[in-house]
Structure formats: C-alpha cells, structure tokens
Design an enzyme around this catalytic site. Sequence first.
Site, short mmCIF file in Angstrom:
data_model
loop_
_atom_site.label_atom_id
_atom_site.label_comp_id
_atom_site.label_asym_id
_atom_site.label_seq_id
_atom_site.Cartn_x
_atom_site.Cartn_y
_atom_site.Cartn_z
N TYR A 125 -10.56 18.99 -13.20
CA TYR A 125 -11.82 19.30 -13.86
C TYR A 125 -11.69 19.14 -15.38
CZ TYR A 125 -15.82 21.96 -15.49
OH TYR A 125 -16.96 22.35 -16.14
N GLU A 126 -10.62 19.73 -15.93
CA GLU A 126 -10.41 19.62 -17.38
C GLU A 126 -10.24 18.16 -17.78
OE1 GLU A 126 -7.88 23.36 -18.93
OE2 GLU A 126 -7.18 22.51 -17.03
N PHE A 127 -9.54 17.40 -16.92
CA PHE A 127 -9.35 15.98 -17.20
C PHE A 127 -10.70 15.26 -17.27
CE2 PHE A 127 -8.71 11.56 -16.10
CZ PHE A 127 -7.60 11.21 -16.85
N ASP A 128 -11.55 15.55 -16.29
CA ASP A 128 -12.86 14.91 -16.25
C ASP A 128 -13.69 15.21 -17.49
OD1 ASP A 128 -12.56 13.54 -13.98
OD2 ASP A 128 -13.61 14.96 -12.68
N SER A 174 12.38 -15.45 -4.41
CA SER A 174 12.50 -14.63 -3.20
C SER A 174 13.85 -13.94 -3.23
CB SER A 174 12.52 -15.51 -1.97
OG SER A 174 11.27 -15.87 -1.57
N LEU A 175 14.16 -13.24 -2.16
CA LEU A 175 15.49 -12.64 -2.03
C LEU A 175 16.12 -13.14 -0.75
CD1 LEU A 175 14.66 -8.92 -2.90
CD2 LEU A 175 15.99 -10.50 -4.30
N GLU A 234 18.56 -0.37 -4.76
CA GLU A 234 17.18 0.09 -4.87
C GLU A 234 16.52 -0.03 -3.51
OE1 GLU A 234 15.21 -2.24 -7.99
OE2 GLU A 234 17.23 -2.45 -8.83
N LYS A 248 13.58 -1.37 -1.10
CA LYS A 248 12.71 -2.54 -1.12
C LYS A 248 11.32 -2.10 -0.69
CE LYS A 248 12.79 -7.40 0.25
NZ LYS A 248 11.52 -7.62 0.93
N ASP A 308 7.49 -2.25 0.23
CA ASP A 308 6.74 -3.25 0.98
C ASP A 308 5.29 -3.26 0.51
OD1 ASP A 308 6.52 -5.24 2.76
OD2 ASP A 308 6.36 -3.96 4.54
N ARG A 329 2.44 -12.86 -7.48
CA ARG A 329 3.57 -13.77 -7.34
C ARG A 329 3.12 -15.19 -7.02
NH1 ARG A 329 8.72 -12.79 -3.43
NH2 ARG A 329 8.35 -14.60 -2.13
N TYR A 350 10.62 -2.53 -11.00
CA TYR A 350 12.05 -2.66 -10.74
C TYR A 350 12.80 -3.69 -11.58
CZ TYR A 350 10.03 -6.19 -7.62
OH TYR A 350 9.31 -7.22 -7.10
N LYS A 358 21.67 -5.27 -6.19
CA LYS A 358 21.74 -6.21 -7.31
C LYS A 358 23.03 -6.01 -8.07
CE LYS A 358 16.74 -5.84 -7.76
NZ LYS A 358 15.62 -5.23 -8.48
N LYS A 399 17.75 -5.78 5.27
CA LYS A 399 16.54 -5.39 6.01
C LYS A 399 16.83 -4.28 7.01
CE LYS A 399 13.34 -8.24 4.50
NZ LYS A 399 12.29 -9.04 5.05
N CYS A 433 -18.94 4.08 30.13
CA CYS A 433 -18.57 5.03 29.10
C CYS A 433 -17.93 6.28 29.72
CB CYS A 433 -19.81 5.43 28.30
SG CYS A 433 -19.48 6.71 27.08
N CYS A 447 -20.56 9.27 29.12
CA CYS A 447 -21.94 9.31 29.64
C CYS A 447 -22.17 8.31 30.77
CB CYS A 447 -22.94 9.08 28.52
SG CYS A 447 -22.98 7.37 27.96
N CYS A 488 -20.50 1.62 23.78
CA CYS A 488 -21.40 2.32 24.69
C CYS A 488 -22.79 2.22 24.06
CB CYS A 488 -21.01 3.79 24.84
SG CYS A 488 -22.34 4.76 25.58
N CYS A 514 -25.50 9.66 24.49
CA CYS A 514 -24.05 9.80 24.66
C CYS A 514 -23.54 10.90 23.72
CB CYS A 514 -23.41 8.45 24.34
SG CYS A 514 -21.65 8.39 24.63
P1 AMP Z 1 11.04 -11.56 0.17
O1 AMP Z 1 9.55 -11.62 -0.05
O2 AMP Z 1 11.41 -11.01 1.50
O3 AMP Z 1 11.74 -12.81 -0.23
O4 AMP Z 1 11.56 -10.43 -0.83
C1 AMP Z 1 11.38 -10.54 -2.21
C2 AMP Z 1 10.37 -9.55 -2.65
O5 AMP Z 1 10.80 -8.23 -2.47
C3 AMP Z 1 10.12 -9.63 -4.11
O6 AMP Z 1 9.19 -10.62 -4.44
C4 AMP Z 1 9.56 -8.28 -4.42
O7 AMP Z 1 8.16 -8.32 -4.32
C5 AMP Z 1 10.03 -7.40 -3.28
N1 AMP Z 1 10.76 -6.20 -3.72
C6 AMP Z 1 10.48 -4.94 -3.30
N2 AMP Z 1 11.29 -4.05 -3.86
C7 AMP Z 1 12.12 -4.73 -4.68
C8 AMP Z 1 13.17 -4.34 -5.56
N3 AMP Z 1 13.56 -3.06 -5.69
N4 AMP Z 1 13.80 -5.31 -6.26
C9 AMP Z 1 13.42 -6.61 -6.14
N5 AMP Z 1 12.44 -7.04 -5.32
C10 AMP Z 1 11.77 -6.11 -4.59
ZN ZN Z 2 -21.53 6.86 26.23
#
Ligand code: AMP
Ligand code: ZN
Length: 664
Positions: free
Chosen positions: A32-35, A80-81, A110, A112, A114, A133, A221, A284, A308, A402, A405, A420, A426
């Site tokens: 609230y205060e933030f708003d 990519s990795l 670190e 990963k 998703d 990307r 990261y 890394k 993975k 259904c 019903c 349905c 229903c």
């Molecule tokens: P991949 O798409 O499977 O080739 O994996 C590479 C992607 O992993 C990168 O483009 C990043 O978007 C993602 N990623 C997620 N966490 C990390 C992290 N801690 N360090 C580097 N890449 C990461």
């Molecule tokens: Zn129904």
Amino acid sequence: MNIEQQIIQLRTELREHNYNYYVLDNPTISDYEFDIKLKELQALEAAHPEFYDANSPTLRVGGEVTKNFETVAHTYRMYSLDNSYSKEDLEDWEKRIKKLVDGDVTYTCELKYDGASMSLTYEDGKLLRAVTRGDGFQGDDVTTNVKTIKSVPLQLKGDYPSLFEIRGEIVLPFAGFEKMNAERIDIGEEPYRNPRNTASGSLKLQDSTEVAKRPLECLLYSIKGERLPIKTQFENLEKARQWGFKVPKEAKLAKSIDEVLKFINYWDVERHNLPYETDGVVVKVNDLQQQEELGYTAKAPRWAMAYKFKAEQVSTVLNEITYQVGRTGAITPVANLEPVELAGTIVKRASLHNADQIAKLDIREGDTVFVEKGGEIIPKIIAVDFTKRKEDSSPTQYIENCPECSTELIRKEGEAQHYCPNVEGCPPQIIGRIQHFISRKAMDIEGLGGETVALLVNNQLIYNYADLYELTVAQLIPLERMAEKSAENLVAGVGASKEIPFERVLFALGIRYVGETVAKKLAKHYKTIDALADASEEELITVDEIGGRIAESVVAFFSEEKNREIIDRLKNYGVQLEISAEKLANQTDTLQGSTFVVSGVFSKVSRTELKKLIEDNGGKVSGSISGKTSYVVAGENMGPSKKTKAEGFGVPIITEDDFLQMIS
Ligand code: AMP
Ligand code: ZN
C-alpha cells in the site's frame, strides 16, 4: 526541495523498494505504501514532463505496444552449451580441459534455469537494450517488454562498468504460472502447457501492459564486455549481485569434479523446492583467463558444460479415470492414481488433458503408468507400462454423457475438449458461472464466497447471477451456518456490486473467451451492453485484438433469449451496463482509424496524458513508426532515428499544439 529533486528522490526510493521486493525478496514497506509513493511520482511526472526519464520506475507498468520486434545483432555471440549426463562425461571433459590449460582448474557450479535466454546491455548504469537469444548471432529487441520485469534493474548501483552486457534467463515461477492458468481455465481457454514456453511467449507479446501483469523474473549468470575488472566467473556473479541484479545464491565453487558431483547430487533432489523450474547444472571453468585459452567450438564454449537432470519418474497404478465439468462446460479427464511419492510429494492425481491424449497413449483404467513431473504442479502420465497390462483390459471409452447431468456431450470441430451443452441445467456450470460472477476480479461481492454460492444453488434459492439481486435476509437465515449478521452482509455486498464499472460487469457475465482484457476492449469500444449485443461477428472482428473465436462466442451469448432476459434484469436492478456518463463525456471518435506514435517531451500534457487523449478519442498508440503510422506527435528532444524513420515512411510529424487542435 524543488520538484526535480522530489522526483529524483521518489525514483531512488521506489527503485530501492523494487530491489528489496523483487531481487532480495525482502520488502521493507507495505504494498500500500509503495502504491502511494508510485502514484505520487506518477502525478509529479505527469505534471512535469520536462523531467521524463526512460528508466523511471513508473514505466514498470507497461503501456507501449510493439508491432514488430526489431532484429539486433549480438555483440558477443550467444552460444549453446554441451550436455553431459554422467560422472564419466564430466571426467572426460576435465581431461580435455587439462590438456589445453596449465595449472589448477576450479569450477563454478550454477543451476541451469529453464526459461528464455536474454541479453541485457547497460550503458552508464541504465538499461539500454534487451535482446532474445534468437539464433545466437542475432535476436529480437524486446526492451519495452523486459522493462516491465521488476527484477531487471533499470538503474544500477555500485561500481558498474560504463558499458557491458549481462546474460540471464527469464523464468516464470511455478506459483505465478499456476495462477495464470487458473485464470485461463476460468474463461474457457486451454491452460498453458509449461512455464518455459509461457515465459518466452510473454516476451513477444505486443502489449507491454500484458507483459507487466505476468509474474516473470530475470535470473542473471554471466557478464560480457571489454576490459572488465573481473577475474573469475564466481566474481562475475558476486559483482552482478552488487550492481542490483537478481543472481540466485545457490552457485558454489568446486575444486574438483567430485565436488561438482556433490553439488549436482544435492540439487537433483533439492531443486524441487525451488520456486522455478531448473533442468540441470551448468559447470564453468572459474578462471576467466583459462576460459579465454579454452575458447569455443562451433557451437559451445569449451569451458562450460551442462549436466542434465533426469526428469523424475515413477510408475504407479491408474485406478480410475474421472471427469470434471468446468463452468464453461468443458470436460477435463483426471487420472486417479495409487498414491506414490514423486519429487518429494505424494501424487494422487495426474492430468490427462483430453480424449485425444488418452487415445494417443492408449491409457486404460487398471494400467500401470509412468508419471513424470515437468514444469507443472500437476504431474502428467507420459506412457503406459504395457508389460504390466492386464489381459482383460479394454480400451478406454471416453464418456459420451455429462457425469453431472447426463446430457450428451459435444465436441466442436478442431477443438480438443468435449463440452456439456446443458448450460442452463448442469449444476457445476450453474454454480461455476455464479462463482465467476462474484469473484474478486469480477463483481467482487463481499460477504459471499464460492461455497455459499453452491449452498444457495443447492437450496434452490438462486439459479443464475441475476437471482442474487433478489435475495433477502429472511430467505438466508434458515440456511445452515448462516447467522443474521452474515446474511445482512451478503445482501449488502450484493447491493454494493451495483457500483462496479461496466467493463468488470462484462467480464463477470462469463462469456466464453471474454477475459479481463477483452472485456475492457469491448466495453471501451461499444460503451453499452445494448450496442455490444447488437454487434455482428463481422463488426466485432474489426475491433482491435478481437478475433473470430471471441466474436463468435459473443454473438452466441447474446443470441440466447435466456441471457438477454438475465441482462434486462441486471439492468433493472441498477447494475452498470454502460460506461458511466462521466467517463463517456471525455470520449469521442474523432481520431478513429488513426495510429499515433508519440516521441519526445511535451510542455502542456505529459506523455501518459497524451496517449490517453489519443485513445479516449478513438485513436491508437503505437511504439514504433511504420507505414501504418498516421502521425508522429513530436515534442522536444524527439529522437533523430525516429525523425529519419518518419520521413522515410512519409509520416507527417505534428506538434503537441497541432494535436490538441485536432481533438478540440
Ligand atoms: P541449451 O539451450 O541446452 O544449449 O543450453 C544453453 C542455455 O542454457 C543458455 O542459452 C542459457 O539460456 C541457459 N542457461 C540457464 N542457466 C544457465 C546458467 N547458469 N549459465 C549459463 N547458461 C544457462
Ligand atoms: Zn452437464
């Protein structure tokens, strides 16, 4: 303190609070205060456009619309990795590394995350650009959308370099994902399948206001730049954190592959307690000098390796398939499982989505099935263990009637879900519609909850939401657990809902596919329920962002005699079924069909006011100039690139005064 100092101080304060809340998860003032502070800043900025700042915290709420995302080349390629799946894979990797570099090698481990990869460029501590990307060489400029993500700092602090790029992942935490899905299911839309796709889809939405509503986060990261004062990856993370970025604290240094494996094994289990999806660990080489010596293959760095996680899977018996009926009549099949532990929780149910899914996997009652937990909270069945199928099993017959019903179900061409059609009779549909009507984002009726609605329907006191307005205290008191005070509150709450504005009433009506945003658009365009009810499908689809599916559903709703009757009743009770006169007084169609781009700083009105004036007078506001732009309204300091672009497309550039003349 003068106005400028006040504005600067508020911006600094709000930035700090955003940081505490979204990066540190540790707010020091109430929402609230933030708003209050945010509104104060908005008012000051509106009154003093000369102090405009493209990175003000007020811009977090979005507003700009991007029609086409510009393609931008990455300064540093986004690689990519390489993937690994075992201890041996990691040991082989270490051997390859040790052949190429001298000295000890330590690693940063670190998680990963998703989500969707993102590259952010900062200049003089301000966010300059956010790019996806793409193919690694070039991506889409999604800056306006990324600015609405609260954990992305718009202004850095500390000893940041004057120019650098930082990389991270935009993720949608589970809780927010589930909430978004609950809302989608409520208006009859198919839920999103997983947080990752929803996160990357969000970045490409045209309307940044919509992005602002999504609870996205950005986890960082890696830092790239010239002559940065950083020697290791671990320092990279620490620095980024100091400058104000959200850098998860889980990262750890490891002196050997054994230590890396400890990290992996720990998080393979513990990751299920994280608020967002992770699919592995990224290891890394810590020393940046060594990283440089190792370099890259054609597709990935030699100095990094993803490990993975195996998606957790269990097998269990499917006892029974049951069917749920939603408020829109949509049928959802549910697998009732023999309870089993999966990823730290006991699983009893799994979603089966629809009839096609059941047929595709040939899922039958009594089968032993493999259950996996992916990005969703509700796990899914990924396959049947055919070796354990009982001899007497027979294919699942999807229900034809259904379960509530007994009405025969229908399935529209091209749709996955069965429905349905017994809208009027229903029970879960009747109750669900009224529950939707009273919900917080709709009529927000105080003193009335979902269970009471069911009670009222089951006691035949109400059959539809119009009936709510005829309830009396005397009728309610005899009900179970209904004290006089609660009965009075309920009736008063229903009465108070007559003040709810038209756009929310329209949402409350529960027309399929008409969610909050669509309701707003329709209310604004048609202004009264009567005008909307008379609109044809062809007319409806000419309204911005209204597609064929919504148009069809709106027309179908109003062509039902029963619905028209209910709406007439609501009108008589005094529910708001048109935009209030006050709001209407400020609206015209003068600018109908024209698209405006606003650029620069204005003296008589603020940018926000200017945009509102355009929309209130029927025009459209766009964020970028194209052949479709009708006018560019230019204030002081209009960007030179916009100017060139406008001239290139032959779009007239008008002043603030020209514009005000147009609508006067
Ligand atoms: P991949 O798409 O499977 O080739 O994996 C590479 C992607 O992993 C990168 O483009 C990043 O978007 C993602 N990623 C997620 N966490 C990390 C992290 N801690 N360090 C580097 N890449 C990461
Ligand atoms: Zn129904």
